[in-house]
Design an enzyme around this catalytic site. Structure first.
Site, mmCIF file in Angstrom:
data_model
loop_
_atom_site.group_PDB
_atom_site.id
_atom_site.type_symbol
_atom_site.label_atom_id
_atom_site.label_comp_id
_atom_site.label_asym_id
_atom_site.label_seq_id
_atom_site.Cartn_x
_atom_site.Cartn_y
_atom_site.Cartn_z
ATOM 1 N N ALA A 36 4.218 7.252 7.740
ATOM 2 C CA ALA A 36 5.455 7.473 8.504
ATOM 3 C C ALA A 36 5.223 8.652 9.444
ATOM 4 O O ALA A 36 4.372 9.506 9.188
ATOM 5 C CB ALA A 36 6.586 7.792 7.546
ATOM 6 N N GLY A 51 3.025 5.652 4.269
ATOM 7 C CA GLY A 51 3.640 4.414 4.733
ATOM 8 C C GLY A 51 2.611 3.415 5.251
ATOM 9 O O GLY A 51 2.849 2.200 5.228
ATOM 10 N N GLU A 94 1.470 1.674 2.287
ATOM 11 C CA GLU A 94 2.595 0.872 1.780
ATOM 12 C C GLU A 94 2.764 -0.396 2.616
ATOM 13 O O GLU A 94 3.060 -1.468 2.088
ATOM 14 C CB GLU A 94 3.876 1.713 1.784
ATOM 15 C CG GLU A 94 3.786 2.851 0.775
ATOM 16 C CD GLU A 94 5.009 3.744 0.784
ATOM 17 O OE1 GLU A 94 5.093 4.579 1.704
ATOM 18 O OE2 GLU A 94 5.852 3.622 -0.104
ATOM 19 N N GLU A 153 2.356 11.348 0.032
ATOM 20 C CA GLU A 153 3.731 11.833 0.272
ATOM 21 C C GLU A 153 4.080 13.037 -0.595
ATOM 22 O O GLU A 153 4.822 13.930 -0.180
ATOM 23 C CB GLU A 153 4.742 10.708 0.003
ATOM 24 C CG GLU A 153 4.787 9.632 1.064
ATOM 25 C CD GLU A 153 3.780 8.510 0.847
ATOM 26 O OE1 GLU A 153 2.788 8.725 0.114
ATOM 27 O OE2 GLU A 153 3.984 7.425 1.410
#
Ligand SMILES: CCCCCCCCCCCCC/C=C/C(=O)SCCNC(=O)CCNC(=O)[C@H](O)C(C)(C)COP(=O)(O)OP(=O)(O)OC[C@H]1O[C@@H](n2cnc3c(N)ncnc32)[C@H](O)[C@@H]1OP(=O)(O)O
Length: 719
Positions: free
Chosen positions: A61, A100, A103, A123
């Site tokens: 992210a 992310g 993910e 994270e």
């Protein structure tokens, strides 16, 4: 954004485009949603390959967006729609797949990685958890135990390890995108449900509670007080106990809590502060992007004591040839044995061939004639260092950089004995130098930008986190530490015990309290410095030493301990008691408590109860105040540099961002008010007087830390 391309044989490729790491910004997420919809609508397309531009899959992210209002398509439903797609989707992982990014790859039906790829869910290092389904999909793919380890440490793993764990289906040498297309063509038409991780049950573990409790105990020990690792365990536990949708709800709740937390803000600040420290600048305008660093291939290390050994090991591990020098055969043999053993252990652990061929041990300075740079690491004694520097000038090439490893001696004074002041730089390594990541690169008044650039680049190659700092007594870290240590011993005089002070500091988040650290480093280190600086002299009463020196408050307690031979762990007693010399377990020592009582009685000090809050305020705010003075004097380029020094060199808890960030977070006006209060009570402690910069920042409305630099610039222009 994301680029949609149709390639041969009914495959669409979606390429993430957001340099440098293709982070999942709003525009990228939007691009993915649009491209995926296009692929799903195109009847000719039977499979989709996700990849990233410039051989980098995705760094996760976009962390920059976390501090603003998030907009655009959210990650969770986006990844869900990838997984739910009726068309086959394969991730082609090159470079990194982190956070992310991984993910997203876990939402794909297959994953192919190239041999150099690195994967992970880091994270937790940003005070968060993998909240785009990572805590629910990864345990379903690789089991609870392995998932807990990866998610709670945030560790990056190699493609090879990812294959072994079952995170990727194939590792290939060469083009991962082509390999992903080939894989897609070979499996098109096969049922996809077995590849949809949300539909799987996590691999069965006999005792989930036991595994999670053990993980919880580990994370609490490793990062005391940090919320994110605990939340990570809770989320993975939910994956083991609950259906996928309920697990996702739990993941979301935990993320909401973390996302709003001050810890997450501090850790995200620390992420950017680390990168900002790498972009060094000097007061004369020279900086990282306008100064070229010449390459360094051969380095001389002078002195093979503990520091020299660690420095030599770090250099060799970075693939740099080292000529190591000692004064006599005995010292040389001792050093050689220690360095060789460390490097052999390293080679064994890493499964690489031993790099010993890069090392040369010698007694002769003449062997240094070809080196590009020397690091002097002899005893911390100005005269000795000066002699070494003069000798070096006789044998070195004329452009060899000369660095001194010192924890606070004046770099300009040393440079003055050489014929090349512009090539002299300080390199303050932290012990043990092959383990500790921090390196203060100290520029003197005559250091050339090129010399600084070379030292910074060398440090980076040695895997150090380098911060460029100006030349002042103690540089940045130790200069600030002095005030923190002063307050801690004053607290003992006033009624606290070493355990109380340490407990308060450890509850604050420090890896170790100040008195435990002092015992570990050896109390004689500071004693020598105080003797050299004239604070201890023969005319001081040995029975009742004065509590004032040069008109300022002074605490003689540490000197009195040294006089008793209590030097810390190495002598089996210091501020604490140890089972034997060298043992590490610190125990409360009734003798010290009695010694403190007698001391207070002797000086007529009435002890009082001291709260943890007072310990923190006095120790930490005096530290921050000195940091502000350092900024005021232009010793560092910005507050981020100071915070990085404390995070990497002094065990400052990452979830508190660093002393400057902490001061900003508590509120500069609160810090000012407290310092005024304590300075009023201790007028003979000038360092407690609030700094000019603190007053200015408060007067200007306490601007966010990111804006301090411009306020400091204004302050300089007014001086
Ligand atoms: C109010 C309630 C709301 C609640 C819920 C909201 C939820 C919303 C969010 C949902 C999120 C879901 C979960 C996912 C989270 C994440 O993915 S967090 C990010 C995880 N990723 C990382 O931690 C990776 C971080 N990056 C790195 O480790 C390294 O940068 C690298 C990728 C390994 C590359 O290293 P290197 O080559 O050494 O380069 P660097 O100097 O480190 O970086 C180059 C520049 O790139 C910038 N950058 C790197 N990663 C990111 C990133 N993820 N986002 C933004 N920017 C990134 C870095 O800052 C450098 O920038 P410059 O200094 O400007 O060059």
């Amino acid at each position: 954004m994301a680029l949609y391309t149709r390639v041969k044989e009914s495959i669409a490729v979606i390429t993430l485009k957001n340099p440098p790491v293709n982070a999942l910004s709003t525009a990228v997420r939007r691009g993915i949603v649009e491209s995926l919809s296009q692929a799903l609508q195109d009847e000719q397309v039977k499979a989709v390959v996700f990849c990233g531009e410039n051989n980098t899959f995705c760094g996760g992210a976009d962390i920059k967006e976390f501090s603003g209002s998030m907009s655009g398509p959210p990650l969770v439903p986006m990844i869900h729609s990838i997984e739910a797609s009726e068309k086959l989707i394969v991730a082609a992982i090159e470079g990194v797949a982190l956070g992310g990014g991984l993910e997203l790859a876990l939402g794909c039906h297959y994953r192919v990685a190239d041999t150099n790829a690195r994967l992970g869910l880091p994270e937790v290092t940003l005070g968060l958890l993998p909240a785009a389904g990572g805590t629910q999909r990864l345990p379903r793919l690789i089991g609870i135990t392995a998932a807990l380890e990866l998610i709670t440490t945030g560790r990056h793993i190699s493609a090879k390890e990812a294959l072994k764990l079952g995170i990727v289906d194939q590792v290939i040498e060469g083009n991962a995108v082509l390999a992903a297309m080939a894989l897609a063509l070979s499996v098109i038409g096969q049922p996809l449900n077995a590849r949809r991780l949300s539909l799987q049950a996590p691999a069965w573990v006999p005792d989930v509670d036991y595994v999670c409790e053990a993980a919880l105990a580990r994370v609490k020990q490793r990062s005391r007080g940090a919320m994110a690792p605990v939340a990570c365990v809770q989320a993975v536990r939910a994956a083991a106990m609950l259906p996928y949708s309920k697990g996702m709800e739990k993941e979301r709740q935990l993320m909401d809590m973390l996302f709003r937390s001050s810890q997450a803000r501090a850790m995200q600040y620390a992420f950017f502060a680390q990168r900002s420290a790498g972009k060094w600048s000097l007061p004369n305008g020279a900086q990282w992007n306008n100064t070229k660093a010449r390459n360094v291939e051969r380095v001389g290390v002078i002195g093979l004591g503990t520091m020299g050994q660690g420095i030599a090991v770090s250099l060799v591990k970075a693939g740099i040839s080292v000529v190591a020098i000692e004064v006599d055969t005995k010292q040389l043999e001792l050093g050689k044995k220690a360095v060789t053993a460390m490097l052999q252990r390293y080679a064994q652990r890493q499964g690489v061939s031993s790099p010993l061929h890069l090392l040369k041990f010698t007694l002769s300075f003449h062997q240094l004639r070809d080196v590009d740079l020397v690091i002097e690491a002899v005893f911390e004694d100005m005269n000795l260092k000066k002699r070494v520097f003069s000798e070096l000038c006789k044998v070195l090439k004329e452009n060899t950089i000369i660095c001194t490893n010192t924890s606070g001696l004046n770099v300009d004074e040393l440079a003055a004995v050489t014929d090349r002041q512009h090539l002299v730089v300080g390199m303050h390594f932290f012990a043990p130098a092959h383990v500790m990541r921090l390196l203060e690169v100290v520029y003197g008044s005559g250091s050339s930008p090129e010399a600084v650039a070379i030292a910074m680049a060398l440090g980076k190659r040695m895997q150090k986190v380098c911060v460029a700092v100006g030349n002042c007594s103690g540089f940045v870290g130790n200069r600030m530490l002095k005030h923190y240590m002063d307050q801690s011993v004053y607290l003992l005089e006033e009624g606290a015990t070493p355990e109380q002070v340490d407990q308060a500091l450890e509850e604050f988040g420090f890896a170790m309290g100040i008195f435990k650290v002092a015992d570990l480093s050896g109390l004689d280190v500071g004693w020598r410095v105080r003797k050299a600086s004239g604070l201890i002299s023969p005319d001081i009463d040995p029975v009742k030493p004065s509590r004032w020196r040069f008109g300022r408050r002074y605490c003689p307690l540490p000197d009195m301990l040294c006089q008793q031979g209590r030097l810390g762990q190495k002598t089996g007693h210091g501020w604490y008691l140890y089972n034997s010399p060298g043992s590490k377990e610190a125990k409360c020592d009734p003798e010290i408590l009695k010694f403190l009582e007698d001391y207070r009685l002797k000086y007529g000090i009435i002890p009082r109860r001291i709260s943890s809050q007072e310990v923190i305020e006095r120790c930490v705010f005096s530290l921050a105040n000195e940091g502000l003075r350092i900024l005021e004097e232009g010793i560092t380029a910005g507050p981020e540099d100071i915070d990085i020094i404390y995070l990497f060199g002094y065990g400052w808890p990452r979830y508190r961002g660093g002393p400057m960030f902490y001061a900003a977070q508590v509120g500069l006006s609160v810090v000012l008010e407290k310092l005024e209060h304590y300075h009023h009570l201790q007028p003979d402690v000038p360092s407690l007087e609030p700094s000019q910069l603190l007053r200015k920042l408060v007067a200007e409305g306490s601007p966010p830390i990111q804006q301090w630099k411009s306020h400091i610039k204004n302050l300089h222009s007014q001086l």
